[in-house]
Design a protein around this motif. Structure first.
Motif, short mmCIF file in Angstrom:
data_model
loop_
_atom_site.label_atom_id
_atom_site.label_comp_id
_atom_site.label_asym_id
_atom_site.label_seq_id
_atom_site.Cartn_x
_atom_site.Cartn_y
_atom_site.Cartn_z
N VAL A 231 0.82 -1.24 -0.03
CA VAL A 231 0.20 0.01 0.00
C VAL A 231 0.70 1.16 0.08
N ALA A 232 2.11 1.12 0.16
CA ALA A 232 2.94 2.21 0.19
C ALA A 232 4.40 1.89 0.31
N THR A 233 5.40 2.60 -0.11
CA THR A 233 6.77 2.41 -0.41
C THR A 233 7.47 3.47 -0.03
N TYR A 234 8.68 3.21 0.89
CA TYR A 234 9.54 4.40 1.26
C TYR A 234 10.86 4.28 0.79
N PRO A 235 11.58 5.33 0.41
CA PRO A 235 13.26 4.94 -0.02
C PRO A 235 14.02 5.23 1.50
N VAL A 236 14.68 4.32 1.77
CA VAL A 236 15.30 4.12 3.27
C VAL A 236 16.91 4.33 3.01
N VAL A 237 17.38 3.06 2.79
CA VAL A 237 18.73 3.16 2.71
C VAL A 237 19.22 2.41 1.32
N ASP A 238 20.54 2.41 1.03
CA ASP A 238 20.93 1.55 0.14
C ASP A 238 21.25 0.09 0.62
N HIS A 239 20.77 -0.51 -0.31
CA HIS A 239 20.99 -2.50 -0.07
C HIS A 239 20.49 -2.57 1.27
N PRO A 240 19.25 -2.61 1.66
CA PRO A 240 18.80 -2.70 2.87
C PRO A 240 18.93 -4.39 3.42
N SER A 241 19.38 -4.43 4.45
CA SER A 241 19.63 -5.99 4.88
C SER A 241 18.53 -6.56 5.96
N ALA A 242 18.18 -5.74 6.83
CA ALA A 242 17.28 -6.18 7.69
C ALA A 242 16.27 -5.33 8.22
N VAL A 243 14.97 -5.49 8.79
CA VAL A 243 14.09 -4.56 9.36
C VAL A 243 13.63 -5.22 10.80
N ALA A 244 12.98 -4.19 11.56
CA ALA A 244 12.79 -4.43 12.69
C ALA A 244 11.76 -3.43 13.41
N PHE A 245 10.51 -3.86 13.86
CA PHE A 245 9.58 -2.82 14.53
C PHE A 245 9.66 -2.92 15.87
N GLY A 246 9.47 -1.48 16.64
CA GLY A 246 9.57 -1.52 17.92
C GLY A 246 9.73 -0.09 18.19
N GLU A 247 9.39 0.44 19.47
CA GLU A 247 9.62 1.69 20.02
C GLU A 247 8.82 2.63 18.93
N GLY A 248 7.65 2.32 18.56
CA GLY A 248 6.62 3.38 17.76
C GLY A 248 7.59 3.65 16.30
N SER A 249 8.54 2.70 15.90
CA SER A 249 9.10 2.91 14.69
C SER A 249 9.47 1.60 13.69
N VAL A 250 9.79 1.88 12.63
CA VAL A 250 10.40 0.84 11.71
C VAL A 250 11.81 1.23 11.49
N TRP A 251 12.74 0.12 11.51
CA TRP A 251 14.09 0.26 11.54
C TRP A 251 14.62 -0.47 10.49
N VAL A 252 15.54 0.07 9.53
CA VAL A 252 16.17 -0.72 8.51
C VAL A 252 17.37 -0.39 8.38
N THR A 253 18.44 -1.60 8.34
CA THR A 253 19.85 -1.60 8.35
C THR A 253 20.13 -1.28 6.74
N SER A 254 21.27 -1.28 6.46
CA SER A 254 22.11 -1.17 5.24
C SER A 254 23.25 -2.25 5.24
N ALA A 255 23.50 -2.99 4.07
CA ALA A 255 24.47 -3.86 3.92
C ALA A 255 25.68 -3.10 3.57
N THR A 256 25.64 -1.94 2.98
CA THR A 256 26.67 -1.49 2.37
C THR A 256 27.21 -0.02 2.79
N THR A 257 26.26 0.86 3.64
CA THR A 257 26.43 2.14 4.18
C THR A 257 26.37 2.07 5.50
N LYS A 258 27.01 2.89 6.42
CA LYS A 258 26.79 3.02 7.65
C LYS A 258 25.83 3.81 7.98
N VAL A 259 24.58 3.36 7.91
CA VAL A 259 23.42 4.31 8.36
C VAL A 259 22.13 3.07 8.49
N VAL A 260 21.55 3.51 9.77
CA VAL A 260 20.27 2.76 10.09
C VAL A 260 18.95 3.90 9.80
#
Length: 541
Positions: free
Chosen positions: A254-283
């Motif tokens: 129903v929707a998409t969001y540009p998050v990080v390059d090469h997303p590697s994992a995702v988790a939900f908690g503390e009222g947020s969706v968290w996404v890691t990157s396999a190639t950049t030092k960013v969450v």
């Protein structure tokens, strides 16, 4: 009181919030207010664990929790109210008992609405309850004052309200003088940030990291679909390397969001969706209500994440560390697992039932050597330290970790599975299967594991390739469900279990059946459930 079913339950519902929070936040400023909130949250969660409460949600300065027994909920509310006075604040609390039903993955219904409205009536330090709660604890050492009959907004009928005045025969203390509370608040200072682990080393280490990163790509690439696999069908449109929001009922993105390059994992908690990157030092941290994205700089690339205990916990495989992102401040602390620099796969998990944080990793210095064993251990968030509790032999490189309902599930790509008791840390069961595991999740009395095997194998009474395996904690019996070709993540939403797949689809499993796949496009590298929705990290091919 026992649950009637997974969808309906008789529960005691507790709501709390901080009195005068807006004024206090203005008085303290952002950092000191966040520090106060963090300490408040820690107190609430400690009492919930101690008295068997289950945290349902937290928003800002408020908590929503449920209990099986009204007496435990009353003791929890009174204990939290007393302890937070050390911070110079007061809470208000409201309790009600009744039948709840799962709505969007959370308890809902009239009983929940009534508890929220009862809390709103309470003053500083007060614990207000419905007559139903009062009537269920006669002779238990509790005393109450009658506050009369009231109408609750948007809740039908009239409600008799009582204030808790004594616990175990001991009268509850009134709030301290305002000036005393103000002095306690002024003493609150944010903790110093932990520094990075040290200066960068020379060019040789840089070369090693590049080689290690390339080595990591090998097992990830081999997790794809087998030759000749059918196309997953039409793909969802959206930005390259994105987060897809899925309405499971409608079975569509129903929707998409540009998050990080090469997303590697995702988790939900503390009222947020968290996404890691396999190639950049960013969450990336997404607010599911506003759609706003905060990109948090990290000290290393990451490929695993879990959320709980007021933080996001990120496994940094090449660095051999775990990063703790404070959910209130987004400040990052680094926990060194003592591995040094190398190709360690680090997995993380949080068990909300016990408030414990877990990590596991391979003990290999180079991928070509193979992993002699995997270590599993617990992280102490206060001291930022890690202690090894158990070990699993075998496997090559990759491991997966999940925690929930008081159990911790570990599995590796060599087929080893270990279950620990989250409270004691004791290994309660282990077994070796003939398939490689790449994904895991923990549900009520069940561990779920995903296998990317594409060769015939046997598991209990089942055979097949890509598989979803359910293991009951009561019997340790494993049930094999043939599903997909490259499972990367597992999420539990309501009565359904959902598996993300490198084929670019999500496989729903509900009612003992695998339902038609939901296409997301690209490679679905991870999946999480939250706010009654599914969140899938997608890496474009």
């Amino acid at each position: 009181m026992s649950r009637r079913s997974r969808d309906q339950a008789l529960s005691t519902v507790l709501f709390t919030d901080i009195v005068g929070s807006t004024k206090i936040a203005s008085e303290l400023g952002d950092r000191r207010w966040r520090t106060l909130l963090q300490r408040h949250h820690r107190i609430v969660r400690e009492e919930l664990r101690k008295l068997g409460g289950r945290e349902v949600d937290t928003a800002g300065d408020g908590f929503f929790a449920v209990f099986d027994e009204p007496s435990r909920a009353l003791r929890c509310a009174a204990a939290v109210s007393g302890r937070v006075r050390e911070l110079g604040i007061e809470i208000r609390a409201g309790l009600n008992f009744g039948e709840t039903e799962r709505i969007g993955g959370k308890p809902g219904g009239i009983a929940v609405h009534a508890a929220s409205r009862i809390m709103a009536m309470a003053g500083p330090g007060e614990v207000l309850v419905s007559s139903t709660v009062r009537d269920l604890v006669p002779g238990s050492g509790f005393s109450f004052d009658d506050r009369g009959t009231h109408e609750l907004r948007d809740v039908p009928g009239e409600w008799r309200i009582f204030a808790l005045t004594a616990v175990d025969g001991t009268p509850r203390e009134p709030p301290p003088p305002p000036e005393e509370a103000a002095e306690l608040r002024q003493a609150i200072e944010p903790p110093p940030l932990l520094r990075r682990r040290g200066a960068r080393v020379g060019a040789l280490v840089v070369v090693v990291l590049v080689i290690a990163a390339a080595a990591i790509a090998v097992p990830l690439a081999t997790r794809g679909s087998p030759a000749g696999s059918a196309s997953p069908g039409p793909t969802a449109t959206g930005p390259v390397d994105r987060l897809a929001k899925i309405n499971a009922g409608e079975k569509r993105v129903v929707a998409t969001y540009p998050v990080v390059d090469h997303p590697s994992a995702v988790a939900f908690g503390e009222g947020s969706v968290w996404v890691t990157s396999a190639t950049t030092k960013v969450v990336a941290r997404l607010d599911p209500v506003t759609g706003k994205i905060k990109r948090i700089p990290m000290n290393a690339t990451a490929d695993s994440i879990a959320v709980g205990e007021g933080a996001a916990w990120v496994g940094n495989s090449i660095a051999g560390t775990v990063s703790m992102i404070d959910a209130l401040t987004n400040e990052v602390r680094t926990i060194d697992l003592g591995l040094g620099v190398g190709t360690h796969h680090v997995a993380v998990a949080v068990d909300d039932a016990t408030g414990t944080v877990w990590a596991s990793f391979s003990r290999t210095g180079a991928l070509s050597e193979g992993a002699a064993y995997f270590d599993i251990g617990r992280i102490d968030p206060t001291s930022a330290s890690f202690s090894v509790i158990a070990r699993s032999n075998g496997g090559n490189y990759f491991c997966t970790l999940a925690a929930g309902d008081g159990s911790v599930w570990f599995a590796d790509d060599g087929g080893g599975v270990v279950r620990l008791d989250a409270r004691s840390g004791r290994v309660v069961w282990r077994k070796h299967y003939g398939i490689s595991f790449w994904a895991s999740a923990a549900g009520d009395d069940t561990g779920w594991l995903g296998s990317a095997n594409v060769r015939p194998v046997s598991l209990e009474e089942g055979t097949g390739g890509g598989a979803l395996v359910s293991i009951a904690t009561t019997s340790n019996k494993g049930d094999f469900i043939s599903i997909g070709g490259g499972p990367t993540g597992i999420a539990i939403l309501g009565q359904g279990v959902y598996v993300s797949d490198l084929l670019g689809v999500v496989h729903p499993y509900a009612g003992q059946s695998v339902l038609p796949a939901i296409p997301v496009g690209g490679e679905a590298t991870g999946i999480a459930a939250g706010e009654g929705l599914l969140w899938v990290s997608v890496n474009e091919k």
